[in-house]
Design a protein around this motif. Structure first.
Motif, short mmCIF file in Angstrom:
data_model
loop_
_atom_site.label_atom_id
_atom_site.label_comp_id
_atom_site.label_asym_id
_atom_site.label_seq_id
_atom_site.Cartn_x
_atom_site.Cartn_y
_atom_site.Cartn_z
N LEU A 109 62.21 -67.65 80.11
CA LEU A 109 63.07 -68.16 79.42
C LEU A 109 62.39 -69.41 78.42
O LEU A 109 61.25 -69.66 79.11
CB LEU A 109 64.23 -69.07 80.24
CG LEU A 109 65.45 -68.29 80.43
CD1 LEU A 109 65.26 -67.04 81.18
CD2 LEU A 109 66.50 -69.34 80.91
N LYS A 110 62.71 -69.89 77.35
CA LYS A 110 61.79 -70.48 76.59
C LYS A 110 62.75 -71.89 76.45
O LYS A 110 64.02 -71.90 76.23
CB LYS A 110 61.56 -69.95 75.19
CG LYS A 110 60.63 -68.61 75.28
CD LYS A 110 59.88 -68.65 74.24
CE LYS A 110 58.91 -67.25 74.34
NZ LYS A 110 58.27 -66.90 75.18
N ALA A 111 62.06 -72.92 76.57
CA ALA A 111 62.64 -74.32 76.42
C ALA A 111 63.20 -74.21 74.98
O ALA A 111 62.48 -74.03 73.93
CB ALA A 111 61.60 -75.43 76.60
N GLY A 112 64.65 -74.78 74.81
CA GLY A 112 65.12 -75.11 73.36
C GLY A 112 66.09 -73.70 73.02
O GLY A 112 66.67 -73.95 72.12
N GLN A 113 65.66 -72.67 73.85
CA GLN A 113 66.50 -71.57 73.30
C GLN A 113 67.84 -71.34 74.06
O GLN A 113 68.06 -71.78 75.19
CB GLN A 113 65.77 -70.33 73.77
CG GLN A 113 66.34 -68.76 73.72
CD GLN A 113 66.49 -68.41 72.47
OE1 GLN A 113 65.76 -68.42 71.38
NE2 GLN A 113 67.78 -68.10 71.93
N ASP A 114 68.96 -71.07 73.27
CA ASP A 114 70.37 -70.73 73.73
C ASP A 114 70.32 -69.47 74.38
O ASP A 114 69.73 -68.50 73.94
CB ASP A 114 71.16 -70.74 72.65
CG ASP A 114 71.29 -72.30 72.12
OD1 ASP A 114 71.12 -73.10 72.55
OD2 ASP A 114 71.94 -72.23 70.73
N TYR A 115 71.08 -69.38 75.59
CA TYR A 115 71.10 -68.25 76.26
C TYR A 115 72.78 -68.09 76.95
O TYR A 115 73.61 -69.24 76.86
CB TYR A 115 70.33 -68.46 77.65
CG TYR A 115 68.82 -68.22 77.28
CD1 TYR A 115 68.26 -67.03 76.97
CD2 TYR A 115 67.96 -69.35 77.22
CE1 TYR A 115 66.72 -66.99 76.77
CE2 TYR A 115 66.73 -69.48 77.10
CZ TYR A 115 66.04 -68.24 76.72
OH TYR A 115 64.75 -68.17 76.59
N VAL A 116 73.05 -67.05 77.43
CA VAL A 116 74.32 -66.60 77.80
C VAL A 116 74.15 -65.86 79.36
O VAL A 116 73.22 -65.04 79.32
CB VAL A 116 75.22 -65.75 77.16
CG1 VAL A 116 76.69 -65.55 77.58
CG2 VAL A 116 75.84 -66.64 75.57
N TYR A 117 74.78 -66.52 80.34
CA TYR A 117 74.50 -65.94 81.55
C TYR A 117 75.75 -64.89 82.06
O TYR A 117 76.95 -65.80 81.82
CB TYR A 117 74.27 -66.67 82.55
CG TYR A 117 74.36 -66.42 84.07
CD1 TYR A 117 73.16 -66.20 84.78
CD2 TYR A 117 75.40 -66.40 84.87
CE1 TYR A 117 72.96 -65.66 86.06
CE2 TYR A 117 75.63 -65.97 86.04
CZ TYR A 117 74.29 -65.54 86.78
OH TYR A 117 74.18 -65.22 88.17
N LYS A 118 75.78 -63.75 82.25
CA LYS A 118 76.93 -62.97 82.73
C LYS A 118 76.69 -62.31 83.93
O LYS A 118 75.81 -61.97 84.35
CB LYS A 118 77.29 -62.00 81.57
CG LYS A 118 77.40 -62.53 80.22
CD LYS A 118 77.59 -61.35 79.31
CE LYS A 118 77.83 -61.71 77.75
NZ LYS A 118 77.81 -60.56 76.96
#
Length: 157
Positions: A109-118
């Motif tokens: 994961l990269k700092a500042g990046q938006d993610y979705v966890y499913k």
């Protein structure tokens, strides 16, 4: 009379459109807005976790650090004692990480990046029927909670 009816309709709209989240922030980890979380069949606390059912979970977050890997840290607190959710706790969380467009992101994961966890998990038949506080965290190396939240729940048949 017309203004009273209008006021009542406005109040009714606000009451019916106000959505409460079953999710509570926990100490440590990234604090996200509770409305970023979706738990199947649960809009209010306590969430009802039926035995032999699958619970689907999805939440949006923005990583505040670079993380080469993530683990699921999931347990139910019963009388203050943590009991791990079998089959979820301690597992690799990277396969459940997506980008907002729905494509797989995985790790790192990269700092500042938006993610979705499913993810989804089974409420096992062996779980006792009782009220619990479910703790869910994504833990980066060094046991740093990247994100964590609590959900009051009730295990039922």
């Amino acid at each position: 009379m017309k203004s009273v009816v209008g006021t009542l309709l406005a109040v009714a709209f606000v009451i019916t459109s106000t959505k409460s989240s079953p999710v509570q922030n926990c100490s440590g980890g990234l604090q996200e807005h509770p409305d970023n979380y979706k738990i199947s069949d649960c809009e209010r606390a306590p969430c009802r976790l039926r035995k032999n059912s699958n619970i689907e979970l999805e939440f949006k977050f923005t990583s505040d650090v670079d993380a080469p890997s993530l683990k699921n840290n999931v347990y139910a607190k019963i009388v203050g004692i943590p009991f791990p959710f079998i089959g979820v706790d301690g597992t690799d969380a990277c396969p459940q990480i997506y980008l907002p467009d729905g494509s797989k992101a995985g790790c790192p994961l990269k700092a500042g990046q938006d993610y979705v966890y499913k993810n989804s998990f089974k409420v096992l038949e062996i779980y006792p029927k009782l009220k619990v506080l479910v703790h869910w965290a994504l833990t980066a190396p060094g046991n740093k909670d990247l994100l964590c939240f609590n959900v009051p729940a009730r295990i039922t048949s």
